[in-house]
Scaffold this active site. Sequence first.
Site, mmCIF file in Angstrom:
data_model
loop_
_atom_site.group_PDB
_atom_site.id
_atom_site.type_symbol
_atom_site.label_atom_id
_atom_site.label_comp_id
_atom_site.label_asym_id
_atom_site.label_seq_id
_atom_site.Cartn_x
_atom_site.Cartn_y
_atom_site.Cartn_z
ATOM 1 N N LYS A 33 21.222 37.307 75.486
ATOM 2 C CA LYS A 33 20.597 38.192 74.502
ATOM 3 C C LYS A 33 21.640 39.054 73.791
ATOM 4 C CE LYS A 33 19.490 42.129 77.490
ATOM 5 N NZ LYS A 33 20.504 43.011 76.906
ATOM 6 N N THR A 34 22.690 39.473 74.503
ATOM 7 C CA THR A 34 23.731 40.284 73.868
ATOM 8 C C THR A 34 24.415 39.495 72.758
ATOM 9 O OG1 THR A 34 24.101 41.544 75.895
ATOM 10 C CG2 THR A 34 25.858 41.579 74.252
ATOM 11 N N ASP A 224 17.843 47.002 71.858
ATOM 12 C CA ASP A 224 18.179 46.266 73.081
ATOM 13 C C ASP A 224 17.366 46.818 74.251
ATOM 14 O OD1 ASP A 224 19.484 44.522 74.781
ATOM 15 O OD2 ASP A 224 21.201 45.845 75.091
ATOM 16 N N GLU A 225 17.047 45.964 75.224
ATOM 17 C CA GLU A 225 16.325 46.359 76.455
ATOM 18 C C GLU A 225 15.033 47.117 76.117
ATOM 19 O OE1 GLU A 225 17.222 45.120 79.118
ATOM 20 O OE2 GLU A 225 19.396 45.032 79.351
ATOM 21 N N GLN A 255 11.442 41.965 83.403
ATOM 22 C CA GLN A 255 12.454 42.843 83.989
ATOM 23 C C GLN A 255 12.156 44.314 83.703
ATOM 24 O OE1 GLN A 255 16.649 41.386 84.081
ATOM 25 N NE2 GLN A 255 15.947 39.870 82.595
ATOM 26 N N ARG A 602 19.773 37.497 89.809
ATOM 27 C CA ARG A 602 21.152 37.993 89.838
ATOM 28 C C ARG A 602 22.112 36.933 90.378
ATOM 29 N NH1 ARG A 602 20.650 40.551 86.140
ATOM 30 N NH2 ARG A 602 18.568 39.617 86.139
#
Length: 654
Positions: A33-34, A224-225, A255, A602
Amino acid sequence: MIAYEEHLNREQLDVVMSEGGPTLVIAGAGSGKTRALTYRVAYLIESGVSPNRILLATFTNKAARTMLSRVEMLTKGTIERLWGGTFHHIGNRILRNHGFMLGYKPHYTIIDQEDSRRLIDTCTAELGYSKKEKRFPKGSVIGDIISYAVNTDQTIDSVVAGRYPYFLQYLDDILMIANRYDGRKKELNIMDFDDLLSNVRQLLTDFPEVRREYSDKFLHILVDEYQDTNSIQAEILDLLALHHRNIMVVGDDSQSIYSFRGADFTNIICFPERYPDAKMYKLETNYRSTPEILNVANLSIVNNEKQFHKELRPVRSKGVRPIYVPVRNVAQQADFVSQRIRDLWREGVPRGDIAVLYRAHFHSMELQMEMTRQGIPFEIRSGLRFFEQAHIKDVAAFIRLTVNPFDELAWKRALQLYDRIGKVTAQKIWGFVSRQNDPLTSVFSDEFLQSGAKTAVPGLLKFSDLLKSILDLKQDNGTAVIIGAILDGGYRDYMEDKYSDVKYREEDLEQFGNFSTQFDSLEEFLNELALLTNLTEENETYRHTENNDKIVLSSIHQAKGLEWSTVFIIWCADGMIPLERALKDPGGDHEERRLFYVAVTRAKDQLYFCHPLTDYTRGMGSTVLPPSRFLKELVLPDLDPEELPFDQWMVNEI
């Protein structure tokens, strides 16, 4: 020109090249996504959008710096005029220009959390509450109440009733202090961090000309987020996007795990309702994990009702299956994890690429002890080392002085937990106690009450009452019962006055007491703690010479956004994952499942689920622990769950 097709997959490219308007990007874990956001900003600039008409909102300064530096490298030009940063940073920029409209003078000061607490203490004293002879919340607790109310758009009344019911009798006082605090900030021309959000919202809501100025200014807004935004942040974004409506929010509803600090899950889940014409894109190609781990990740989240369905697809080739590790008890769990970490290191896996994740900080207690014994270097990401926490050391001080009545440090620490007993008074009292042949008996004398200042007498009476209870219990009961008596004898009240996370600290102490049942006596228990403390100090030099090559011990919350080659998820027992108390919160079962999903995603190469089959329970011996309900949900979709439960299709060890 940037060759976008060479650097992006099809999903990312669609996001980067989208035409504009309201856009929701559901970005699965490890899906880049970044990269998509970075290239989107670069694409807008290459398309002729001036950088000063782009707003990029992030949750950390580090994330903003990373993305902006990458954009600068991609465009090979300066982007100084681009508005990028955290919500608080952006709010501050707007308020520097228009804060006067809310009554602030130019060059206002921003205060941090510590300064905020001190100002609240000043307001409390000015109103006379600090002189009242009653329990009263500390400035840090009142500050947390005010902050949570602001960030969740609730009244202080509702926050106190819901989260701090033991302070309801002081509600009117807390409201007066909160009002005084707001007034004093205006008088002093200062803002705290929460003001940077609430004041911007007020500006945009109450002053149409300001709203129009910034709504016109920002031709494109990227966030973002987004799943971590609170109600104020979401409202600010909606107000800024009123004119052009070119708002692209990127996040993963699976998340969303920060409701405890005010994040509002409905912001992302209801985005299509607020913007009926919104386009939705999904980033489902995962570059992080093996197919076997992603299979578990996809299965782990399917039972959440409110979600945007997605299925993570691997880029990587076949790996090893996740491993289910049922063990007899938590001691064997700690031993297994420690031994397996040693094996992995010998196999060439760097220690810094191994993490142990858990739901609550106390879950790491036995593992910290075992790794310390074995000299395995580790780093705690979920707070202080368990036995270094203030509430653990406070309670241990009471136990220590009953075992060794001449333990000066224990006496002073325990005494200073009481009102009107500071360092000087504690030294005087210790001077009296240390001269007695039997310090413990002397506590019940009139001379003891007179050994400090007169104002200390009420505190000394409470101290002697608690000490008597401990001594009475010590003969026939274990440490767990004594810790319970310390809590009931005033320490729980002390924590409620001083801390805003009382339930977590009390949970730590309960588990601390449960852990002590392994030892035959108080002396043996304290000796073990002391030896471990010394081992920890001895190992510090060793750890620092290893280039920070340490095992990471982290809560799942702290692990979000990170990745490791090998991940151990410990305490995979029902009541621990999910955490029993969290299930009592509205939507708690869904958020706990999202936490489990975050933990699973993770891992890059190897994943272990550790499940203690029994646990010690205060005063009741050991109890059987069923596996986490989230593990039971891990069944292959095309097969009957009864025919192939999780522990048969995953590798099963021990």
